[in-house]
Motif scaffolding. Structure first.
Motif, short mmCIF file in Angstrom:
data_model
loop_
_atom_site.label_atom_id
_atom_site.label_comp_id
_atom_site.label_asym_id
_atom_site.label_seq_id
_atom_site.Cartn_x
_atom_site.Cartn_y
_atom_site.Cartn_z
N SER A 78 18.74 133.31 -11.98
CA SER A 78 18.15 134.34 -11.12
C SER A 78 19.20 135.33 -10.64
CB SER A 78 17.45 133.69 -9.93
OG SER A 78 18.36 132.86 -9.20
N THR A 79 20.42 134.87 -10.40
CA THR A 79 21.53 135.76 -10.02
C THR A 79 22.81 135.25 -10.65
OG1 THR A 79 21.98 134.52 -7.98
CG2 THR A 79 20.52 136.43 -7.80
N THR A 80 23.74 136.15 -10.87
CA THR A 80 25.07 135.76 -11.35
C THR A 80 26.11 136.55 -10.56
OG1 THR A 80 25.06 137.46 -13.07
CG2 THR A 80 24.29 135.25 -13.70
N ALA A 85 35.89 135.61 -12.30
CA ALA A 85 35.94 135.85 -13.75
C ALA A 85 37.37 135.93 -14.27
CB ALA A 85 35.17 137.12 -14.09
N ALA A 86 38.28 136.45 -13.45
CA ALA A 86 39.67 136.56 -13.89
C ALA A 86 40.28 135.19 -14.17
CB ALA A 86 40.50 137.29 -12.84
N PHE A 87 39.70 134.15 -13.57
CA PHE A 87 40.19 132.79 -13.79
C PHE A 87 39.22 131.99 -14.64
CE2 PHE A 87 42.00 134.27 -9.81
CZ PHE A 87 43.35 134.08 -10.05
N GLY A 88 38.29 132.69 -15.30
CA GLY A 88 37.39 132.05 -16.23
C GLY A 88 36.12 131.49 -15.63
N THR A 89 35.83 131.78 -14.36
CA THR A 89 34.69 131.19 -13.67
C THR A 89 33.58 132.22 -13.48
OG1 THR A 89 36.09 129.62 -12.50
CG2 THR A 89 33.92 130.02 -11.58
N ILE A 90 32.37 131.85 -13.86
CA ILE A 90 31.18 132.64 -13.62
C ILE A 90 30.25 131.83 -12.73
CG2 ILE A 90 29.23 133.87 -14.64
CD1 ILE A 90 31.95 135.03 -15.43
N GLY A 91 29.76 132.44 -11.66
CA GLY A 91 28.85 131.76 -10.76
C GLY A 91 27.43 132.22 -10.98
N ALA A 92 26.49 131.35 -10.61
CA ALA A 92 25.08 131.71 -10.79
C ALA A 92 24.19 130.86 -9.89
CB ALA A 92 24.65 131.51 -12.25
N THR A 93 23.00 131.38 -9.65
CA THR A 93 21.94 130.59 -9.03
C THR A 93 20.94 130.27 -10.13
OG1 THR A 93 22.22 131.71 -6.91
CG2 THR A 93 20.17 130.49 -7.25
#
Length: 479
Positions: A78-80, A85-93
């Motif tokens: 639903s969201t990201t 991202a600079a450390f390779g991490t993408i967050g999301a709901t």
């Protein structure tokens, strides 16, 4: 070590398996990793929630690169967000759950700068090898539920010990903050620290100075919010880490207190922290705990010898409040926390003397007014500071404070102590005295507030008479 353990014990949430299938369909691996697995094995995470799971945070490692992860999550979440991202991490709901997905890492550090140089790994083994401690170097694949534990983190959980996947010297040289994290985990999990890890922390403690104040603060706050912060604090002092960012704490050692109750103020301070923890009402109160930790840091600078030969620490609460304010600002604490903690330290001795019967209602009003919104914490800090081994004295102090709290409640029933205001407001002062807005109005207001604190609520006629007397004395009105 990789096997199919009785992973159902962990109650892997359906949302994790669903996300894992989405990554698998796209040709990528996905694994639950780190604290998610550790806490689930320990049974520390919440078993409540919409999915009835034990998982509290959902952290994943993946073979997908960040741009691939983002593209996939943009389609199904639903969201990201790309803050990491600079450390390779993408967050999301995803399905109402907050998830973080990080590309396999094989970080490299130049061992000079304060941040890692990110390098992506090719395998899960690469990723687990670079993690801070073995108890955080475990993974559960989704949706397959294969448990991977190449460094016997599960065994270390059973032994309740902190070890590093590689040598601690290499680990801490790569990221010195890991030394502080060791103390934090000791406090949170009540674990011991492996001897080799402790030796490396001691030898390399100075390297912590490479780390930004904000990162140090964040780990310190987590430590102070742990199940037993004293375990972590002792480790900080014993290894020399406290000297780097909180030298006031080890400086308390061998400072004999004025009552000769303890061999040093350091031990007294740790007892006060534990006492404060025991008085908390609803979970960890880090502001209270840090106030307890720093309440006596002014003693070394105020140590003196009285005419009777007894050690004195006159005004150490005021000196300590100033020192705490500076230290917390250096660590980039939020302004409101700096204010609250330093205020509590400045007031923590105010109660002593109450039992001699010298406090009037006016003194009680001032105690409440000066404490303001920190009164509840001040109650706890003052009680925590009583660490005497003399049972009779301890009982007397507790009874005296019980009496003070009862007296405060009685006055609260008679008047609103939380909002002590003059009986005349600024508009009424200007109208009665015929003066315009300005400094004189503020001075009149402050005078009437002092009268209110001394005498309690005044009638309208009494308040006006007091204003006329003050105005005449100040020359605002003719003789």
């Amino acid at each position: 070590m990789s096997d199919r353990i009785a992973i159902d014990e962990l109650s892997v949430p359906p949302v994790a398996d669903e996300l894992g299938r989405a990554f698998a369909d796209a040709g990528f691996q996905l694994h639950l990793v780190g604290g998610s697995v550790r806490d689930a094995l320990l049974g520390r995470s919440s078993s409540a929630g919409p999915l009835g799971r034990k998982w509290e945070d959902l952290d994943f490692a993946t073979s997908a690169r960040p741009e691939q992860t983002l593209e996939l999550l943009d389609r199904i979440a639903s969201t990201t967000w790309t803050t990491g991202a600079a450390f390779g991490t993408i967050g999301a709901t995803f399905r109402g759950e907050r998830v973080e997905v990080t590309t396999f890492r094989a970080d490299q550090y130049d061992r000079v700068s304060r941040n890692p140089v990110v390098a992506y790994g090719e395998t899960l083994a690469d990723d687990l090898r670079r993690r801070d401690f073995t108890i955080n170097a475990m993974a559960v694949s989704v949706p397959g539920h294969e448990f991977t534990d190449p460094h016997d983190g599960r065994g270390d959980l059973a032994r309740r010990v902190l070890r590093t996947p590689g040598t601690p010297e290499e680990s801490f040289a790569d990221d010195p903050l890991r030394m502080l994290r060791a103390a934090r985990f000791a406090a949170q999990l009540e674990f011991d620290v492996d001897g080799d890890v402790r030796e490396a922390m001691t030898a390399m403690s100075g390297d912590l100075s490479r780390i930004t104040a904000e990162r140090v603060r964040d780990e310190f706050v987590k430590l102070m919010g742990g199940t037993d912060p004293v375990l972590g604090l002792r480790l900080l002092v014993d290894t020399g880490l406290a000297e780097v960012f909180l030298p006031e704490l080890p400086n308390l050692r061998m400072q004999i207190d004025e009552h000769a109750q303890h061999k040093d103020v350091y031990e007294h301070t740790l007892t006060v922290v534990r006492n404060a923890v025991s008085l908390e009402d609803d979970g960890p109160d880090v502001v209270l705990r840090i106030a307890a930790l720093l309440h006596d840091i002014g003693k070394p600078d105020t140590k003196g010898l009285g005419t009777d030969g007894r050690v004195t620490f006159h005004h150490h609460e005021l000196v300590g409040a100033r020192m705490a304010r500076k230290r917390l600002r250096d660590l980039r604490f939020p302004k409101e926390q700096v204010t609250a903690i330093s205020h509590l330290i400045a007031l923590h001795l105010r109660f002593y003397g109450y039992g001699r019967g010298e406090w009037t209602d006016s003194a009680v009003r001032r105690y409440v007014t000066d404490a303001g919104d920190q009164l509840s914490r001040l109650h706890k800090l003052t009680r925590s500071d009583c660490t005497t081994r003399n049972k009779r004295k301890a009982s007397r102090l507790a009874a005296d404070y019980d009496a003070l709290e009862e007296r405060i409640e009685r006055l609260r029933e008679e008047e609103d102590l939380a909002k002590v205001r003059p009986d005349l407001d600024g508009n009424e002062i200007m109208r009665l005295l015929g003066i315009p807005p300005g400094r004189m109005v503020g001075e009149a207001w402050n005078h009437l507030k002092e009268v209110r604190l001394d005498k309690g609520p005044l009638s309208r006629d009494e308040a006006e008479a007091e204003l006329w007397r003050w105005a005449k004395d100040q020359g605002v009105l003719p003789e």
